[in-house]
Design a protein around this motif. Structure first.
Motif, PDB file in Angstrom:
ATOM      1  N   GLY A 180       0.759  -1.106   0.034  1.00  0.00           N
ATOM      2  CA  GLY A 180      -0.166  -0.068   0.020  1.00  0.00           C
ATOM      3  C   GLY A 180       0.853   1.330  -0.062  1.00  0.00           C
ATOM      4  N   LEU A 181       0.620   2.207  -1.023  1.00  0.00           N
ATOM      5  CA  LEU A 181       1.540   3.361  -1.140  1.00  0.00           C
ATOM      6  C   LEU A 181       0.983   4.681  -0.289  1.00  0.00           C
ATOM      7  N   GLN A 182      -0.048   4.409   0.432  1.00  0.00           N
ATOM      8  CA  GLN A 182      -0.690   5.257   1.247  1.00  0.00           C
ATOM      9  C   GLN A 182      -0.950   4.584   2.420  1.00  0.00           C
ATOM     10  N   SER A 183      -0.831   5.278   3.804  1.00  0.00           N
ATOM     11  CA  SER A 183      -1.325   4.948   5.098  1.00  0.00           C
ATOM     12  C   SER A 183      -2.664   4.420   5.215  1.00  0.00           C
ATOM     13  N   GLY A 184      -2.935   3.500   5.946  1.00  0.00           N
ATOM     14  CA  GLY A 184      -4.250   2.988   5.969  1.00  0.00           C
ATOM     15  C   GLY A 184      -5.004   2.446   5.069  1.00  0.00           C
ATOM     16  N   LEU A 185      -4.423   1.884   4.242  1.00  0.00           N
ATOM     17  CA  LEU A 185      -5.262   1.170   2.915  1.00  0.00           C
ATOM     18  C   LEU A 185      -5.605  -0.162   3.424  1.00  0.00           C
TER      19      LEU A 185
END
Length: 237
Positions: free
Chosen positions: A141-146
């Motif tokens: 995941g390239l963004q947090s919280g995915l």
């Protein structure tokens, strides 16, 4: 990939969501002493899809032109068509759709109809190379919280769905997928989660037959099946 058309969801709107159904293939292995049948999974599963209740109006020339063009392009079950998971099915897809932007080309030009090019930030990346037939992948995941379990994604119009997370470390998860990988995906590849798509064919030669009768409009549901033969040829030595 040549002579492939994209199904025009916006021009041919439906009164229901495009539904993709998994069709796993299993092998039976006889009976246990307790009388239960032994069943094992194979990697031969495939997708079926239906676009339900497409509303077509007799006097809408753009719709008629599009429908006629699709009929000619597909020639029944012969031609290839890309069908998208256009409705939101996961948190990741919702975020990816919201993050889309439309920009001119690098030289400042736009498409001939004046619209801009679509651009979206990366959300999910393949952590390790996936070979033909793989059924478990590592995703980053390239963004947090995915949340990466239960999501649709595609690569080169091969559609996949992830299962429960097997293991997780930071933003990297290991997950099973359906179906097995259709063609090798390189490590670091960015995966399409905003509008995943599947390479398909019409389920029958009569899928595009219409009958307006005396009405000014009609509704038509169109069924598709994944183009397994295309991937078989693409992976042949």
């Amino acid at each position: 990939m040549t002579n492939v058309i994209h199904w025009p969801h916006s021009l041919l709107p439906s009164q229901g969501k495009t539904t993709f159904r998994k069709r796993p293939t299993t092998n039976t292995g006889g009976m246990t002493l307790g009388g239960r049948e032994l069943v094992t999974r194979t990697d031969l599963g495939f997708w079926r899809a239906v676009i339900p209740n497409i509303v077509l109006r007799r006097r809408d020339l753009r719709q008629e032109e599009a429908w006629n063009g699709i009929e000619v392009a597909l020639q029944g079950q012969v031609g290839l068509v890309i069908v998208s998971v256009s409705h939101v099915t996961s948190q990741v897809q919702k975020l990816a759709k919201q993050a889309r932007s439309y920009v001119p080309h690098a030289d400042g030009t736009e498409f001939s109809d004046g619209t801009s090019y679509e651009s979206e930030p990366a959300f999910v990346q393949l952590e390790e190379e996936a070979n033909l037939g793989a059924t478990v992948l590592k995703l980053r995941g390239l963004q947090s919280g995915l949340r990466l379990s239960g999501i649709y994604f595609s690569y080169l119009h091969a559609l996949y769905n992830t299962g429960p997370i097997i293991e997780a470390e930071d933003n990297v998860v290991r997950v099973p997928i359906f179906p097995a990988v259709r063609a090798k995906i390189p490590a670091g590849a960015l995966l399409n989660v905003a509008e995943p798509s599947c390479l398909m064919k019409l389920a029958s030669d009569s899928e595009l037959d219409l009958n307006f009768g005396s009405s000014s409009f009609t509704r038509k549901s169109v069924h598709f099946v994944e183009a397994i033969d295309y991937w078989d040829k693409a992976s042949a030595p």
